[in-house]
Design a protein around this motif. Structure first.
Motif, mmCIF file in Angstrom:
data_model
loop_
_atom_site.group_PDB
_atom_site.id
_atom_site.type_symbol
_atom_site.label_atom_id
_atom_site.label_comp_id
_atom_site.label_asym_id
_atom_site.label_seq_id
_atom_site.Cartn_x
_atom_site.Cartn_y
_atom_site.Cartn_z
ATOM 1 N N SER A 27 0.821 -1.212 0.000
ATOM 2 C CA SER A 27 0.000 0.000 0.000
ATOM 3 C C SER A 27 0.851 1.256 0.000
ATOM 4 C CB SER A 27 -0.931 0.001 1.220
ATOM 5 O OG SER A 27 -0.174 0.151 2.401
ATOM 6 N N HIS A 28 0.263 2.295 -0.531
ATOM 7 C CA HIS A 28 0.894 3.614 -0.532
ATOM 8 C C HIS A 28 1.222 4.025 0.907
ATOM 9 C CE1 HIS A 28 1.601 7.838 -1.323
ATOM 10 N NE2 HIS A 28 0.687 8.128 -0.426
ATOM 11 N N SER A 29 0.312 3.761 1.834
ATOM 12 C CA SER A 29 0.528 4.162 3.227
ATOM 13 C C SER A 29 1.692 3.397 3.864
ATOM 14 C CB SER A 29 -0.748 4.001 4.052
ATOM 15 O OG SER A 29 -1.169 2.665 4.063
ATOM 16 N N LEU A 30 1.893 2.138 3.493
ATOM 17 C CA LEU A 30 3.026 1.360 4.005
ATOM 18 C C LEU A 30 4.336 1.971 3.520
ATOM 19 C CD1 LEU A 30 4.292 -1.231 5.318
ATOM 20 C CD2 LEU A 30 4.095 -2.257 3.049
ATOM 21 N N ILE A 31 4.426 2.237 2.231
ATOM 22 C CA ILE A 31 5.649 2.808 1.665
ATOM 23 C C ILE A 31 5.909 4.188 2.248
ATOM 24 C CG2 ILE A 31 6.677 3.671 -0.480
ATOM 25 C CD1 ILE A 31 5.544 1.146 -1.813
ATOM 26 N N LYS A 32 4.861 4.975 2.425
ATOM 27 C CA LYS A 32 5.005 6.307 3.020
ATOM 28 C C LYS A 32 5.508 6.206 4.459
ATOM 29 C CE LYS A 32 2.655 10.654 3.726
ATOM 30 N NZ LYS A 32 1.441 11.423 3.663
ATOM 31 N N SER A 33 4.977 5.266 5.217
ATOM 32 C CA SER A 33 5.383 5.097 6.607
ATOM 33 C C SER A 33 6.861 4.713 6.723
ATOM 34 C CB SER A 33 4.514 4.037 7.282
ATOM 35 O OG SER A 33 4.976 3.763 8.578
#
Length: 190
Positions: free
Chosen positions: A41-47
Motif C-alpha cells: 500500500s501507498h501508506s506502508l511505503i510512506k510510513s
C-alpha cells in the motif's frame, strides 16, 4: 544508540546476503522465496520512507505518491529493500534536495521508483555494483559494508522482479523496481 542500530543493520544485511547466496546456488531453497501475494500500500511505503527521512531530519525533503498493488514478496523482504534504497537516497543527497518515491502500475507490472538529487554514480560505478563495494569511501564517510544495492537487486530478482539504476554523476540517482502484479482474487498475506 545510533552505533548499535548501525551494527544491528549490518548484521541483518549480512544474514540476508548469506541467505541469498545459499538460495541462489540451490533451486530447492528458492521455494522459501515464494511468498504469498501481499498488498503493497501507498501508506506502508510512506510510513517506511517517513521513518527513514526522520532519521536524517529531512521529512520536508520527502515526496511519496502513488498507488497500491498486489505482488509476491514478503513484507519483511520488501522492508529490507525499501530501507536500503530510501536510506541510500537520503545518505547520498544533501539537505534541501528532494527524495521522491513513487509507485504505479504499468501493464502487468507494479513499479516502485526512488529518485534522489544527490551525488549520482558514473556508468562505470553502476557496472561495478557488487557486495562489499563502496564508491569514493576515501572522500565520504560511509557506514556499512556496501551490501545495500546488491541485496536490494537480488531480493527484487528473487521474487521475479526487475531492478534498474539510472544515474548521472553529480546530479541524481533513480532506482526502478518492476514486480509482476498478482491477480486481485488471490488471498493476501496481510
Amino acid at each position: 544508540y545510533d552505533a548499535g542500530v548501525r551494527l544491528n543493520k549490518m548484521i541483518q544485511n549480512f544474514i540476508v546476503f548469506t541467505k541469498l547466496k545459499l538460495v541462489s546456488g540451490d533451486a530447492k531453497f528458492k521455494v522459501e522465496f515464494q511468498a504469498e501475494p501481499t498488498l503493497i500500500s501507498h501508506s506502508l511505503i510512506k510510513s517506511i520512507s517517513e521513518t527513514i527521512a526522520s532519521r536524517y531530519n529531512r521529512i520536508n525533503d520527502l515526496v511519496v505518491k502513488g498507488t497500491d498493488g498486489i505482488i509476491k514478496i514478503s513484507l519483511n523482504e520488501l522492508n529490507v529493500v525499501l530501507e536500503e534504497l530510501v536510506d541510500n537516497a537520503f545518505k547520498f543527497s544533501t539537505v534541501g534536495s528532494l527524495v521522491a518515491i513513487e509507485t504505479y502500475t504499468s501493464g502487468k507490472d507494479f513499479i516502485i521508483q526512488i529518485k534522489d538529487n544527490g551525488r549520482g554514480m558514473t556508468d562505470e560505478q553502476i557496472k561495478q555494483i557488487d557486495a562489499y563495494v563502496q564508491f569514493d569511501r576515501d572522500q565520504y564517510e560511509q557506514q556499512g559494508m556496501g551490501l545495500g544495492l546488491t541485496i536490494s537487486q537480488e531480493l527484487t530478482e528473487m521474487y521475479g522482479g526487475k531492478f534498474n539504476i539510472k544515474s548521472k554523476f553529480g546530479n541524481y540517482t533513480e532506482i526502478t523496481m518492476l514486480f509482476p502484479l498478482v491477480e486481485q482474487n488471490q488471498n493476501l498475506s496481510n
